[in-house]
Design a protein around this motif. Structure first.
Motif, short mmCIF file in Angstrom:
data_model
loop_
_atom_site.label_atom_id
_atom_site.label_comp_id
_atom_site.label_asym_id
_atom_site.label_seq_id
_atom_site.Cartn_x
_atom_site.Cartn_y
_atom_site.Cartn_z
N ARG A 6 73.29 -79.98 -12.08
CA ARG A 6 73.01 -78.57 -11.84
C ARG A 6 72.15 -77.99 -12.96
NH1 ARG A 6 74.60 -74.23 -8.51
NH2 ARG A 6 73.08 -72.61 -9.09
N LYS A 35 71.59 -67.97 -3.64
CA LYS A 35 72.89 -68.47 -4.06
C LYS A 35 73.61 -69.15 -2.89
CE LYS A 35 73.61 -65.03 -7.74
NZ LYS A 35 74.48 -63.93 -8.21
N GLN A 37 74.93 -73.02 -2.96
CA GLN A 37 76.35 -73.33 -2.79
C GLN A 37 76.55 -74.57 -1.91
OE1 GLN A 37 78.07 -69.78 -1.15
NE2 GLN A 37 78.09 -68.69 -3.11
N HIS A 38 75.56 -74.86 -1.07
CA HIS A 38 75.68 -75.98 -0.14
C HIS A 38 74.95 -77.22 -0.62
CE1 HIS A 38 76.75 -72.50 2.36
NE2 HIS A 38 77.41 -73.37 3.12
#
Length: 463
Positions: free
Chosen positions: A442, A455, A459-460
């Motif tokens: 990340r 966002k 998130q996926h």
């Protein structure tokens, strides 16, 4: 438009995932995000610097390119999805290169990925004839002209096997030469951490493997694969503005060629399989690079070519002008296709060993040649590329073909301003991704994502 009216173009960043067996373990968006993140890190830029993108895939759904790139940002840039069979990845790069070369943009991204099914190539549209049906029909008709007679096996290996048989009938090559080519590629692949197969099969093991056609065994054939690769193309002004002189590799010339009537009208299985298409493309690319007819090949040091089957590597040597039309098998015997010979062909292991995720294959080839010309390739490095009077060294050559058809040929070289050292892609990734395969984090993604990111999309993302 005359060649001198175009701008110079450079590969400034590239990234690749491991090519793996197609088991549905990774999605195309996750593989595409990994390759794209690595390419941006390599170039030291963010997705905000990218002005247009071309995304290649053969088995992806509509807008799969957007789905993959939206993890890097949603900047509103043009994203074009494309499919050109096995040459899809290089076709994406061809379009990105043209966008920069023509002056439309200063920075373009080419991404390719594939999530395939196990086994031989098939179609996603069983309710209609495939667009390659006439090629399959013609190669089967022409089997009566070959000494081996009626062949067998799935469509793609059968077609390329017939092409190889024509070469063998004309010039005296034997199946042992196909095994030698495959063994060379499998030996190269042992040193490539991105490769699907690192077994190092010997010629004897390859000959003893199950038969796929009359000429080909299993280990002479490329597997289906999952994977992704990405290259970023930029103008010379962009290179200097971002201080990328220590890793920019010039796309000296590049071409894309499609079929002519000879594919069907000359009663030649080699023509059906794209021999003439590859030859015309290579000849035009060397001419665009400033060479006279038939010249320039002696200045090539390293090659990544489309060895979907050993037979295609055999017939591609003369198609690219690396040897005389009747010398391909003799080139194999001399070892002029590996370390210590005239050329190092497929130091990555080629499609046969490295894997063949259709949309990623061509971009992966450019990734490997770029790393060779940067001298970052570690255990895969071709020797002597810069033992030349010209400080730019030898050329790297890429060949990527798809039946149906399209052939892409690229001629790459270090520019005269190249200067190694300082902060480069290895520094930014924290390791040499030319010969070390790691996942992204990340933190990596946060370094290169756009300021306009979702966002919800992130998130996926599965890193």
């Amino acid at each position: 438009m005359p060649q001198n009216k175009f701008r110079r173009t450079f590969i400034v960043g590239c990234g690749c995932t491991a090519f793996i067996k197609p088991r549905g373990q990774r999605t195309t968006e996750d593989m595409g995000l990994e390759a794209g993140t690595k390419a941006l890190l390599d170039a030291g830029i963010t997705y905000d610097d990218v002005e247009t993108a071309f995304v290649g895939h053969c088995y992806g759904d509509s807008t799969s390119g957007q789905r993959a790139l939206y993890g890097l940002g949603m900047t509103g840039i043009p994203i074009t999805n494309l499919n050109n069979n096995c040459s899809t990845g290089s076709t994406a790069l061809f379009q990105a290169n043209n966008a920069v070369k023509s002056g439309l943009v200063d920075c373009a991204l080419a991404l390719g990925f594939e999530r395939m099914a196990p086994g031989s190539l098939g179609t996603n549209f069983p309710d209609r004839p495939p667009p390659t049906v006439l090629f399959g029909k013609r190669t089967m008709e022409l089997e009566e002209t070959l000494s081996a007679g009626t062949n067998f096996g799935p469509g793609a290996p059968r077609m390329f096997a017939n092409a190889g048989q024509e070469y063998m009938d004309k010039f005296g090559a034997e199946v042992k030469h196909l095994a030698m080519i495959a063994a060379k590629n499998h030996a190269h692949s042992v040193k490539n951490p991105y490769s699907q197969f690192r077994n190092g099969w010997t010629a004897e093991q390859i000959l003893a493997a199950p038969k796929i056609s009359a000429q080909l065994t299993k280990f002479m054939c490329s597997p289906t694969s999952d994977g992704a690769a990405c290259c970023i193309v930029a103008s010379e002004d962009f290179v200097h503005a971002h201080r990328l002189e220590n890793q920019a590799i010039e796309i000296v010339a590049q071409g894309l060629e499609t079929d002519e009537p000879a594919a069907f009208e000359t009663r030649s299985p080699m023509e059906v399989a794209g021999y003439g298409m590859s030859k015309r493309c290579a000849d035009k690319v060397f001419k665009a690079a400033g060479f006279a007819d038939g010249q320039g090949r002696d200045l090539v040091g390293v090659v990544e070519l489309h060895d979907c089957f050993s037979t295609n590597e055999l017939i591609t040597y003369p198609a690219l002008g690396l040897c005389a039309p009747d010398e391909a098998h003799k080139m194999v015997e001399r070892g002029d296709n590996t370390y210590g010979g005239k050329y190092v062909v497929n130091p990555s292991g080629g499609l046969e060993a490295k894997g063949h995720p259709l949309g990623a294959t061509g971009l992966g080839m450019h990734f490997y040649i770029t790393m060779q010309l940067r001298e970052w390739a570690g255990p895969m490095q071709a020797p002597g590329l810069f033992n030349t009077p010209d400080k730019r060294g030898k050329f790297g050559l890429v060949h990527n073909i798809g039946i149906g058809g399209a052939a892409v040929v690229s001629l790459l070289r270090r520019p005269e301003f190249y200067k190694a050292g300082g902060i480069d892609g290895k520094t930014r990734l924290g390791y040499n991704h030319a010969h070390e395969c790691r996942p992204i984090t990340r933190t990596d993604l946060d370094k290169v994502k756009s300021t306009k990111s979702s966002k919800f999309v992130l998130q996926h993302a599965k890193l």
